[in-house]
Design a protein around this motif. Sequence first.
Motif, PDB file in Angstrom:
ATOM      1  N   ALA A 419       0.811  -1.216   0.000  1.00 45.54           N
ATOM      2  CA  ALA A 419       0.000   0.000   0.000  1.00 45.54           C
ATOM      3  C   ALA A 419       0.846   1.268   0.000  1.00 45.54           C
ATOM      4  O   ALA A 419       0.303   2.378   0.004  1.00 45.54           O
ATOM      5  CB  ALA A 419      -0.943   0.000   1.199  1.00 45.54           C
ATOM      6  N   LEU A 420       2.169   1.125  -0.021  1.00 40.23           N
ATOM      7  CA  LEU A 420       3.059   2.281  -0.165  1.00 40.23           C
ATOM      8  C   LEU A 420       3.169   2.756  -1.614  1.00 40.23           C
ATOM      9  O   LEU A 420       3.884   3.731  -1.890  1.00 40.23           O
ATOM     10  CB  LEU A 420       4.468   1.943   0.341  1.00 40.23           C
ATOM     11  CG  LEU A 420       4.714   1.995   1.847  1.00 40.23           C
ATOM     12  CD1 LEU A 420       6.081   1.412   2.176  1.00 40.23           C
ATOM     13  CD2 LEU A 420       4.623   3.430   2.357  1.00 40.23           C
ATOM     14  N   THR A 421       2.508   2.113  -2.523  1.00 40.78           N
ATOM     15  CA  THR A 421       2.646   2.417  -3.953  1.00 40.78           C
ATOM     16  C   THR A 421       2.550   3.909  -4.245  1.00 40.78           C
ATOM     17  O   THR A 421       3.341   4.459  -5.017  1.00 40.78           O
ATOM     18  CB  THR A 421       1.573   1.670  -4.762  1.00 40.78           C
ATOM     19  OG1 THR A 421       1.710   0.272  -4.570  1.00 40.78           O
ATOM     20  CG2 THR A 421       1.695   1.974  -6.247  1.00 40.78           C
ATOM     21  N   CYS A 422       1.577   4.590  -3.652  1.00 39.36           N
ATOM     22  CA  CYS A 422       1.330   5.995  -3.996  1.00 39.36           C
ATOM     23  C   CYS A 422       2.107   6.982  -3.139  1.00 39.36           C
ATOM     24  O   CYS A 422       2.014   8.197  -3.367  1.00 39.36           O
ATOM     25  CB  CYS A 422      -0.162   6.294  -3.892  1.00 39.36           C
ATOM     26  SG  CYS A 422      -1.198   5.373  -5.051  1.00 39.36           S
ATOM     27  N   THR A 423       2.851   6.495  -2.165  1.00 40.29           N
ATOM     28  CA  THR A 423       3.526   7.394  -1.218  1.00 40.29           C
ATOM     29  C   THR A 423       4.491   8.348  -1.905  1.00 40.29           C
ATOM     30  O   THR A 423       4.612   9.508  -1.520  1.00 40.29           O
ATOM     31  CB  THR A 423       4.257   6.566  -0.153  1.00 40.29           C
ATOM     32  OG1 THR A 423       3.297   5.755   0.550  1.00 40.29           O
ATOM     33  CG2 THR A 423       4.995   7.462   0.839  1.00 40.29           C
TER      34      THR A 423
END
Length: 511
Positions: A419-423
């Motif tokens: 879920a860090l993809t968009c960080t």
Amino acid sequence: MMSSRLLRTSALALAVAGLLASGCSAGGDGAAPRAGAPSLSGTAGLERYYAQKLSWRDCGVPEFQCATLRAPLDYAKPGGGDVKLAVSRVRATGPGKRLGSLLVNPGGPGGSAVGYLQGYAGIGYPAPVRARYDIVAVDPRGVARSEPVECLTGPQMDAYTQVDTTPDDAGETSALAASFRTFADGCAKRAGKVLPHVSTVEAARDMDILRAVLGDERLTYVGASYGTFLGATYAELFPKRTGRLVLDGAMDPSLPAAELNRDQTAGFETAFQAFAADCVEVADCPLGTGSPQAATARMRAFFRELDAKPVPTGEGRELGEALATTGVIAAMYDEAAWPQLREALTRAMDGEGAALLALADSYYEREADGTYSNLMYANAAVNCLDLPPAFAGPAEAQKAVPSFEKASPVFGRGLAWAALTCTYWPAPATGRPHRITAEGAPPLLVVGTTRDPATPYKWARSLAAQLSSGVLLTYDGDGHTAYGRGSDCIDTAINAYLLEGTPPPAGKRCS
């Protein structure tokens, strides 16, 4: 490496079909779209787009036609350049009066609607629907044939998909964060001007231009998975132009990114438990023939073994925990893939990882020559515009791991880090979580599957409740989405809605 919020139709099912290698309506009666003068209200500055004529040509695929639709790159500055969008259609076959155009989208975000149409919907949708509608698809901006977002080379993507997503120490955490930065930097360098303009709102506005150009007064639409969010967004923007919308495998637009990811993680766990319960009943189950709980423990142990020591695949890539997890998740989308997964796990546990790697490759749409479709790039690009990042950085992801592991003992840890993809995304988010009511739209049909892995059933219940005219149709079963997947009850109800405008009674359930 799994991508955050990948909401899509089953890669395996589509591969079999040949496709593969997240005011008031006029009259308010849900009437089918009518050919004639299209609605142009609220299109100031966009007249040339709404007035364009499509030049249909042969696609090279029998019975299908193709065309190019133009839309503004930036709706706030419609004179600042265009995007070219790939459109395809297959004409209504008859008999019976033509009802107009039926637009289809398979989800993703990042799935090719044109590929879906030509590989499945245009030939596989129920015959009564194909008889009365022209089936039409447009690849959304940034996807496949429509100004595709590109990020990495094939070898770079190979490396990205193998990065350890369950870091055990600071070094592995830093390596994982670096991989997300590399991915984001690649998109910034290679996607150019289109990257800030591939949001769901912009794709929905493109669909309204297409509706008008096709001559339809209202949009009739079947959207699967992420396609439900696209369809609901259209109804929110254009309730007066909304006709019969089927939202199959619904997404909940009111949830923030972290909650969406955690809910999806729980959905994959639900699907895995159904697989495990089925597996332990057959003699060749690689997870044992005891209880589903014991099978779960064996699956977790095998992932840990792969994390410590990957197995060979007969090519340059080894099967480690990250690719193995992706392969298992790929098979969760369709229960028809469970026998294939059993065999792949059996071989991997014997030290041969090729079969499980093939499942992962199908998920990523990796070709045998090492090239990838742009599915994963478009997926991230759309998701990262639609919602602010799930986590501000690795520390927040680490803090969230226990809640993800509670949602899924099998997949939770890895999906929390994914879920860090968009960080580190270079284009700031333009959307926010919010409820969609689409006040004034005619009845909108929301379809939910009780053990759907990618779009949990509670999302369908929530969306149907949010929509002012939402009607929930439930499929008590496994797999992702319901229409055209073998339930006569589901197909009959949806066909009646599309052909007659009559939604099923509230609370209808099928199995």
